[in-house]
Write a protein that holds these residues in place. Structure first.
Motif, PDB file in Angstrom:
ATOM      1  N   THR A 134      12.091  58.202 -65.938  1.00  0.00           N
ATOM      2  CA  THR A 134      12.065  58.535 -64.607  1.00  0.00           C
ATOM      3  C   THR A 134      13.531  59.160 -64.158  1.00  0.00           C
ATOM      4  O   THR A 134      13.521  59.568 -63.138  1.00  0.00           O
ATOM      5  CB  THR A 134      11.733  56.889 -63.794  1.00  0.00           C
ATOM      6  OG1 THR A 134      12.908  56.116 -64.355  1.00  0.00           O
ATOM      7  CG2 THR A 134      10.437  56.607 -64.276  1.00  0.00           C
ATOM      8  N   ARG A 166      14.004  51.236 -61.185  1.00  0.00           N
ATOM      9  CA  ARG A 166      12.580  51.143 -61.112  1.00  0.00           C
ATOM     10  C   ARG A 166      11.893  51.750 -60.124  1.00  0.00           C
ATOM     11  O   ARG A 166      12.295  51.680 -58.972  1.00  0.00           O
ATOM     12  CB  ARG A 166      12.372  49.560 -61.094  1.00  0.00           C
ATOM     13  CG  ARG A 166      13.319  48.654 -62.379  1.00  0.00           C
ATOM     14  CD  ARG A 166      12.698  49.101 -63.604  1.00  0.00           C
ATOM     15  NE  ARG A 166      13.129  48.236 -64.620  1.00  0.00           N
ATOM     16  CZ  ARG A 166      14.096  48.574 -65.414  1.00  0.00           C
ATOM     17  NH1 ARG A 166      14.886  49.743 -65.397  1.00  0.00           N
ATOM     18  NH2 ARG A 166      14.625  47.804 -66.416  1.00  0.00           N
ATOM     19  N   TYR A 167      10.796  52.530 -60.465  1.00  0.00           N
ATOM     20  CA  TYR A 167      10.060  52.786 -59.265  1.00  0.00           C
ATOM     21  C   TYR A 167       8.645  52.180 -59.509  1.00  0.00           C
ATOM     22  O   TYR A 167       7.889  52.130 -60.392  1.00  0.00           O
ATOM     23  CB  TYR A 167       9.791  54.229 -59.654  1.00  0.00           C
ATOM     24  CG  TYR A 167      11.193  55.248 -59.427  1.00  0.00           C
ATOM     25  CD1 TYR A 167      11.535  55.731 -58.183  1.00  0.00           C
ATOM     26  CD2 TYR A 167      12.044  55.527 -60.374  1.00  0.00           C
ATOM     27  CE1 TYR A 167      12.648  56.342 -58.097  1.00  0.00           C
ATOM     28  CE2 TYR A 167      13.307  56.003 -60.361  1.00  0.00           C
ATOM     29  CZ  TYR A 167      13.672  56.440 -59.185  1.00  0.00           C
ATOM     30  OH  TYR A 167      14.710  57.312 -58.961  1.00  0.00           O
ATOM     31  N   ARG A 168       7.951  52.462 -58.379  1.00  0.00           N
ATOM     32  CA  ARG A 168       6.473  52.014 -58.328  1.00  0.00           C
ATOM     33  C   ARG A 168       5.521  53.180 -59.013  1.00  0.00           C
ATOM     34  O   ARG A 168       5.943  54.342 -58.871  1.00  0.00           O
ATOM     35  CB  ARG A 168       5.900  51.634 -56.950  1.00  0.00           C
ATOM     36  CG  ARG A 168       6.631  50.297 -56.177  1.00  0.00           C
ATOM     37  CD  ARG A 168       6.202  50.089 -54.889  1.00  0.00           C
ATOM     38  NE  ARG A 168       6.744  51.091 -53.979  1.00  0.00           N
ATOM     39  CZ  ARG A 168       5.855  52.077 -53.331  1.00  0.00           C
ATOM     40  NH1 ARG A 168       4.565  52.014 -53.721  1.00  0.00           N
ATOM     41  NH2 ARG A 168       6.468  52.993 -52.498  1.00  0.00           N
ATOM     42  N   VAL A 169       4.468  52.848 -59.126  1.00  0.00           N
ATOM     43  CA  VAL A 169       3.442  53.760 -59.843  1.00  0.00           C
ATOM     44  C   VAL A 169       3.140  54.788 -58.858  1.00  0.00           C
ATOM     45  O   VAL A 169       3.172  55.999 -59.238  1.00  0.00           O
ATOM     46  CB  VAL A 169       2.219  52.826 -60.314  1.00  0.00           C
ATOM     47  CG1 VAL A 169       1.109  54.054 -60.735  1.00  0.00           C
ATOM     48  CG2 VAL A 169       2.464  52.163 -61.544  1.00  0.00           C
ATOM     49  N   GLU A 170       3.095  54.659 -57.591  1.00  0.00           N
ATOM     50  CA  GLU A 170       2.538  55.344 -56.533  1.00  0.00           C
ATOM     51  C   GLU A 170       3.710  56.539 -56.523  1.00  0.00           C
ATOM     52  O   GLU A 170       3.475  57.743 -56.279  1.00  0.00           O
ATOM     53  CB  GLU A 170       2.380  54.692 -55.253  1.00  0.00           C
ATOM     54  CG  GLU A 170       1.303  53.928 -55.269  1.00  0.00           C
ATOM     55  CD  GLU A 170       1.263  52.598 -55.922  1.00  0.00           C
ATOM     56  OE1 GLU A 170       2.448  52.340 -56.319  1.00  0.00           O
ATOM     57  OE2 GLU A 170       0.310  51.893 -56.300  1.00  0.00           O
ATOM     58  N   GLU A 171       5.074  55.948 -56.602  1.00  0.00           N
ATOM     59  CA  GLU A 171       6.093  56.964 -56.796  1.00  0.00           C
ATOM     60  C   GLU A 171       6.217  57.874 -57.662  1.00  0.00           C
ATOM     61  O   GLU A 171       6.296  59.176 -57.567  1.00  0.00           O
ATOM     62  CB  GLU A 171       7.514  56.218 -56.366  1.00  0.00           C
ATOM     63  CG  GLU A 171       7.766  55.346 -55.260  1.00  0.00           C
ATOM     64  CD  GLU A 171       8.730  54.601 -55.091  1.00  0.00           C
ATOM     65  OE1 GLU A 171       9.720  54.618 -54.234  1.00  0.00           O
ATOM     66  OE2 GLU A 171       9.083  53.710 -56.078  1.00  0.00           O
ATOM     67  N   LEU A 186       3.595  51.216 -66.554  1.00  0.00           N
ATOM     68  CA  LEU A 186       5.304  51.056 -66.789  1.00  0.00           C
ATOM     69  C   LEU A 186       5.303  50.229 -68.049  1.00  0.00           C
ATOM     70  O   LEU A 186       4.436  49.426 -68.288  1.00  0.00           O
ATOM     71  CB  LEU A 186       5.775  50.304 -65.747  1.00  0.00           C
ATOM     72  CG  LEU A 186       5.623  51.032 -64.351  1.00  0.00           C
ATOM     73  CD1 LEU A 186       6.371  49.786 -63.161  1.00  0.00           C
ATOM     74  CD2 LEU A 186       6.424  52.165 -64.220  1.00  0.00           C
TER      75      LEU A 186
END
Length: 212
Positions: A134, A166-171, A186
């Motif tokens: 990411t 850390r990023y969300r799946v939607e992002e 993830l």
């Protein structure tokens, strides 16, 4: 002349058509019922070699070479400056699941100068894992484009690096601009169970795609 001895009674615990392993006699117990070719792709230094090594039930075949001055100005080491080796051909590993399903894993080289090999490596593959970092999402674009153009089912696996945001799946989906039906997971490819979960998700996605 004495009478022939009677044949010994058949053991009730061992039916005549079944070997001790549960496989019919004459069948190689090491031969799986189904074999699937899986690709592990992604940019340079995203963890492809690590993933193959963490799940393989055999000693993985690796074609890593030490980075030299010849790669300066050719390979993009941005974000992975500490990396000292690179895959120059492919990684290979194997994983067998209960029920007779065996996966053959082929890790592709990530550098642009080795992309000419992808067509040959991808021949016969049922699906692919695209590993992404990411911190360097642009390094995954070439892999995503490759599988989209050839209609090879794939999943996105965001490798969680120590110290990375850390990023969300939607992002991640929005940033990569992939179709809604492409699974995004993830993972930490250093951990066997997590890496196996990515493989299971890919096989399920490939099966669903084949039924459409």
């Amino acid at each position: 002349m004495s009478a022939p001895l009677p044949a010994p009674p058949m053991s009730p615990a061992m039916p005549p058509s079944v070997a001790p392993s549960g496989a019919p006699y004459g069948q190689d117990v090491d031969v799986p019922l189904h074999t699937l070719k899986i690709l592990v792709a992604g940019g340079f230094g995203v963890g492809k070699t690590t993933l193959v090594g963490s799940v393989s039930e055999i000693r993985p075949l690796r074609t890593e070479e030490t980075l030299t001055d010849a790669s300066v100005g050719v390979d993009d080491l941005g974000g992975v400056e500490q990396k000292t080796t690179t895959t120059v051909a492919m990684d290979f590993g194997r994983l067998t699941f209960s029920g007779g399903v065996r996966l053959y894993l082929f890790g592709t080289p990530g550098q642009e100068r080795f992309w000419f090999m992808w067509d040959q490596i991808s021949y016969g593959a049922v699906g692919a894992i695209v590993l992404v970092d990411t911190r360097r999402l642009t390094t995954s674009f070439a892999s995503i484009d490759f599988f989209e153009q050839r209609r090879i089912p794939f999943v996105i696996a965001a490798n969680v690096f120590d110290g990375a945001r850390r990023y969300r799946v939607e992002e991640i989906r929005d940033a990569l601009d992939v179709d809604p039906d492409v699974p995004i997971l993830l993972c930490d490819v250093r951990h066997r169970d997590t890496a196996k979960g990515v493989l299971v998700a890919l096989v399920e996605h490939a099966l669903q795609s084949s039924r459409r």
